[in-house]
Each structure stands twice: as C-alpha cells, then as structure tokens.
Design a protein around this motif. Structure first.
Motif, mmCIF file in Angstrom:
data_model
loop_
_atom_site.group_PDB
_atom_site.id
_atom_site.type_symbol
_atom_site.label_atom_id
_atom_site.label_comp_id
_atom_site.label_asym_id
_atom_site.label_seq_id
_atom_site.Cartn_x
_atom_site.Cartn_y
_atom_site.Cartn_z
ATOM 1 N N VAL A 106 0.814 -1.266 -0.060
ATOM 2 C CA VAL A 106 -0.157 0.029 -0.004
ATOM 3 C C VAL A 106 0.968 1.216 -0.178
ATOM 4 C CG1 VAL A 106 0.017 -0.055 2.607
ATOM 5 C CG2 VAL A 106 -1.989 1.226 1.217
ATOM 6 N N GLU A 107 0.190 2.368 -0.522
ATOM 7 C CA GLU A 107 1.130 3.513 -0.470
ATOM 8 C C GLU A 107 0.465 4.649 0.381
ATOM 9 O OE1 GLU A 107 3.119 3.714 -4.926
ATOM 10 O OE2 GLU A 107 0.985 3.819 -4.842
ATOM 11 N N MET A 108 1.204 5.269 1.221
ATOM 12 C CA MET A 108 0.624 6.022 2.111
ATOM 13 C C MET A 108 1.436 7.533 1.956
ATOM 14 S SD MET A 108 -1.179 3.940 3.853
ATOM 15 C CE MET A 108 -1.710 4.463 5.553
ATOM 16 N N LEU A 109 0.812 8.574 2.613
ATOM 17 C CA LEU A 109 1.204 9.700 2.695
ATOM 18 C C LEU A 109 1.768 9.835 4.219
ATOM 19 C CD1 LEU A 109 -1.431 11.793 0.959
ATOM 20 C CD2 LEU A 109 0.868 11.501 0.283
ATOM 21 N N ALA A 110 3.107 9.394 4.367
ATOM 22 C CA ALA A 110 3.547 9.402 5.560
ATOM 23 C C ALA A 110 4.095 10.538 6.420
ATOM 24 C CB ALA A 110 4.873 8.591 5.878
ATOM 25 N N SER A 111 4.252 11.767 5.566
ATOM 26 C CA SER A 111 4.775 13.016 6.008
ATOM 27 C C SER A 111 3.898 14.094 5.945
ATOM 28 C CB SER A 111 5.995 13.650 4.906
ATOM 29 O OG SER A 111 6.307 14.884 5.174
ATOM 30 N N LYS A 112 3.690 14.744 7.090
ATOM 31 C CA LYS A 112 2.675 15.562 7.515
ATOM 32 C C LYS A 112 2.798 17.033 6.575
ATOM 33 C CE LYS A 112 0.350 17.798 11.650
ATOM 34 N NZ LYS A 112 0.452 17.881 13.082
ATOM 35 N N ASP A 113 4.107 17.243 6.458
ATOM 36 C CA ASP A 113 4.226 18.489 5.733
ATOM 37 C C ASP A 113 3.742 18.387 4.396
ATOM 38 O OD1 ASP A 113 5.377 19.589 8.111
ATOM 39 O OD2 ASP A 113 7.494 18.826 7.302
ATOM 40 N N GLN A 114 4.059 16.944 3.751
ATOM 41 C CA GLN A 114 3.701 16.902 2.168
ATOM 42 C C GLN A 114 2.110 17.076 2.418
ATOM 43 O OE1 GLN A 114 5.470 13.376 0.953
ATOM 44 N NE2 GLN A 114 7.460 14.171 0.547
ATOM 45 N N ALA A 115 1.408 16.565 3.202
ATOM 46 C CA ALA A 115 -0.109 16.342 3.295
ATOM 47 C C ALA A 115 -0.433 17.655 3.584
ATOM 48 C CB ALA A 115 -0.537 15.568 4.259
ATOM 49 N N ALA A 116 -0.124 18.460 4.301
ATOM 50 C CA ALA A 116 -0.428 19.970 4.444
ATOM 51 C C ALA A 116 -0.135 20.992 3.014
ATOM 52 C CB ALA A 116 0.300 20.546 5.663
ATOM 53 N N SER A 117 0.781 20.611 2.405
ATOM 54 C CA SER A 117 1.239 21.331 1.233
ATOM 55 C C SER A 117 0.304 21.005 0.123
ATOM 56 C CB SER A 117 2.576 21.350 0.983
ATOM 57 O OG SER A 117 2.965 19.707 0.823
ATOM 58 N N ARG A 118 -0.311 19.958 0.010
ATOM 59 C CA ARG A 118 -1.034 19.606 -0.913
ATOM 60 C C ARG A 118 -2.434 19.123 -0.735
ATOM 61 N NH1 ARG A 118 1.941 18.232 -5.781
ATOM 62 N NH2 ARG A 118 4.090 18.364 -5.349
#
Length: 464
Positions: free
Chosen positions: A365-377
C-alpha cells in the motif's frame, strides 16, 4: 484525547442476497476455502465452485456508498460435469476506457472472460491443470522505468503463463464493437464456431517451473537481462518467483522463445510452413474434405524455456502466499511457520523477516507518511507518486489487527484493529490507455471487507 480513526466506511453489501456463497453465517467470508473474492474500484465479485455474483457499488461525494442490491448479477459458467470442473480463480480486468470484464479460471485449465452482464467473451485452454491464481500487473514508463509492461499472469501447479495486456485489450475492443453491431439480445460467442471450437484465441507464453516441486503460487516479477556469455539479441527474458511445499522460494529465468539457437529458430519457421504446404497439396490431390462433425479437444501450446536461478529449501517450512510490489522489485511471502519474508526480486535475497504471523495475508500500500507533504497539497488529486511511501499492510487474523510497515527497512507506522471474519482486499491493476492522463497518479489502496457485517472500509492514506 479522541481516538484517531484510520479507516473510512464506504458502504455495505449486507443488503444483497449472497446466501448462495454462504453469507449470513458467522465467519462465512474467511472459513470457506472455496470462496473467491475479487475487488474493483466500484465492484466486487464473489464466487463459489459453480457460480459468480457481481455486486456494483460506487463512492458518493460524501464518502458514502450508493450500493443498490438490485445491481447484483449472477454468472453461471458452463463447466464440464464429466471432469468435475469448477471455478478456481477470479480477477477483474479493467481498462481506462471503460472496458471492464471478469477473468475466470477453472480446475481444468480454462481461462474464461465474461462481460459484467454475464456474456461469455472467451473460453481458452491454457494448460490442462488447475488455475490457482490470475494475477494482473503493469509497470508504466516514467523516470524510474525505461519501458512499460502490462500483463496477465496465470498460475497453475508448476506452470506459469503470460498474456500481454495489449492483446487482451485488442480482443475485448473487437468483441464490444461486434457485439454492439449484432445486438445485445443475441447470446452467442462470436469467437467460437458452431462446434464450440475457438476461431480466435489470445496468444500467450507458457513455462514449466516445477523443477523444485509443484508451486502453490507464482508471479512474473519483470524483465531481466539475458544470461552471461550469451549473444545480445532482441530476445526478452522474464524473472519468475515461485513458492511451494518443496521449495519455500525458487526463481527462474523465462525465455520468450522455445529455442534460442539459430538452427532452432529456422526450424520453428520452416518446418511448420513445409508441412502446411504438403498438407495443402495432398488435399488438392486427393480432394479430401475436412471432417467437421467431430469436435476436436483443445490442446495447450508447448512450453518455452525456463532456466532455474536459485531456490530456498527449509523443511518443514512451506510457502503459502505471495504478493508483489507495484514495480515488482519486492515480494512479500508468507509461510507455514508464521513468518513473512520480504524478497528483493532483483538480487533474489531476503532483506527482511517477520515472525509470529500465522495465517497472515499481505498487501502493498502507498501512504502519505509526511505531515508536511499532506499539508502542502490539500487537494486529493494533486498528490504525485513521489509524495507516497511504499508500505506493507500485514493482516494477522489470529491477533485481530492490521499492521502497516514502511519499506524496505522502516519501522511500523500503524496498528489498527480488524474484526474477526474480515479480509483485506485491493482493487485490480487498471490497464492504461492512450487517452489517459499521465499526470494523474492513483496510489495503491487497501480495503477492508467485514463478512459478518458486510461493511466495506478504506484504509486512510494519511498517517498523521
């Protein structure tokens, strides 16, 4: 502090009548060894030994589901009662241009393709053995991949077959065009004559990979270089990984052609043409008429070359399940001793090992592990492939949990409870088309199906 929810409920299949596959009994989804399940992004197929049920569901804007029990359809394939033939594998075949069909494998080695309305598109013999699994896989060309490859791999005991995705798509496009011109009220297979003999079939390659024993599962991991000291040519070689009772892991180099020698290549072209010419002349001389009254028994094609590379034997350990990563560079293998092995399919070495996971199943599975990346996009469709990290979801039914581990050597990112009687599923690979957008990226997702409640949930890709 409120408890964080790591799953999203999408809908339920409890309203559909699935009593024919055992629904309504406690543990019916996981305790029946003859029950087969295949998931698509908006459909689910459940099959027993003789029939298939297709249930359509689609996600609404608010994350719910508009599941309609009236959309469930039933497919009853024509199986041979003399040979006690039964359904042994099912998998969706989905294309970007709205072509969606169901591939079905039987215990007699037949591959069948059905439309979502239950019409038979193709029935073709692969090899006279039980089809264990139909594996759909594709690698799209990008900065990390030089070439693209899309295929359907058919696994049988000691045998692996490969169908090219472009050949399947071409056949399906022709079928839908011709069936549309003939009208939907006619029930016949335009790829078979009146005697049931195929007039068109899919080309494929077939390999015998039983040198280290009969395999329980197998996968073609991708293209590999030719062996050392061999003249470079246009030949293509694939790497296949198998698991089984005798050898926990074994690997083979698969050759596309039956013979790699120049003499063999010449004979393979000249000899059939010569015999064809002689047969044609003999018919003209003797004026013999072909006998179409007797139905010929279909035969599978000869095996191509398969060279053993390595194997791991560790009695009494037995390989049970195999799962491939999207690129094919990693394989997660479960064994009979409750261990999970992470195999590097390029180097053919085990790079990681988990213990204490009896009866486990794994999905990448592919996850968005970085909180900074999730907030920037903030927008869902703005995330690219580089934003995701590859993880392995391990379902341990005896522990009642699902763990998510970062690849290759990362730590455990998540542990969530999983109700008894549940399965983790993943939508089948979607074949690309010329009109599909290259900028959009759809990550690997993991779904939960609770058989006792009928609930379908999605594992959230945000970890923080």
């Amino acid at each position: 502090m409120s408890r964080r929810n790591h799953t999203t409920e999408l809908g339920s299949i409890a309203s559909a009548d699935l009593s024919a596959v055992g629904a309504g009994k406690q543990g019916w989804l996981v305790e029946n060894p003859n029950l087969l399940v295949s998931l698509d992004t908006n459909s689910i197929a459940l099959a027993n030994r003789s029939s298939i049920f297709i249930l359509n569901w689609s996600q609404s804007i608010n994350g719910g589901s508009d599941t309609d029990p009236n959309r469930a359809s039933k497919i009853i394939p024509e199986l041979s009662p003399i040979e006690a033939e039964y359904i042994s594998a099912v998998e969706w075949l989905v294309f970007d241009d709205d072509i969606r069909v169901l591939a079905v494998g039987t215990s007699c080695g037949y591959l069948m393709i059905f439309s979502i309305h239950g019409r038979l598109i193709l029935r073709q013999i692969v090899n006279p053995a039980k089809i264990l699994k139909i594996r759909v896989r594709g690698i799209k060309q990008d900065l990390t991949q030089d070439t693209s490859s899309e295929e359907v791999c058919v696994v049988m005991p000691g045998v692996v077959a490969r169908f090219d995705g472009s050949d399947i798509k071409s056949l399906l496009q022709q079928w839908f065009q011709e069936s549309g011109s003939q009208g939907w009220d006619r029930d016949f297979n335009m790829f078979q004559d009146n005697s049931g003999n195929p007039v068109r079939s899919l080309p494929y390659q077939l390999w015998n990979v039983s040198k280290y024993g009969v395999c329980a599962d197998a996968a073609i991991t991708g293209v590999m270089p030719p062996p050392l000291m061999e003249i470079q040519s246009s030949q293509r070689y694939y790497c296949a990984v198998t698991i089984g009772d005798d050898a926990v892991i074994s690997a083979f180099r698969l050759s596309v052609d039956k013979s790699r020698s120049l003499v063999g290549a010449i004979l393979s072209k000249v000899v059939p043409a010569t015999f064809s010419t002689i047969a044609s002349l003999s018919k003209l001389i003797w004026r013999s008429e072909p006998n179409n009254s007797k139905k010929t028994k279909p035969k599978s094609q000869p095996f191509a070359g398969a060279s053993p590379l390595t194997c791991l034997k560790d009695h009494p350990r037995k390989g049970e399940k195999l799962t491939l990563s999207p690129s094919g560079s990693l394989a997660a293998i479960t064994d009979s001793l409750g261990r999970i092995l992470l195999l590097d399919t390029k180097a053919l070495v085990v790079v990681r090992l988990w213990k204490g996971y009896r009866d486990a199943s794994c999905l990448f599975v592919e996850m968005l592990a970085s909180k900074d990346q999730a907030a920037s996009r903030p927008a869902y469709n703005e995330h690219t492939k580089s934003d995701y990290c590859l993880c392995l979801a391990i379902h341990a039914p005896r522990k009642g949990i699902v763990e998510v581990w970062q690849m290759r050597t990362g730590h455990r990112l998540l542990t969530i409870p999983c109700p008894k009687g549940s399965k983790i599923l993943q939508p089948t690979y979607r074949f690309s088309s010329a009109t599909s957008s290259s900028s959009s990226y759809v990550p690997l997702e993991v779904f939960f199906l609770n058989g006792d409640s009928g609930q379908i949930s999605l594992l959230n890709r945000f970890l923080h």
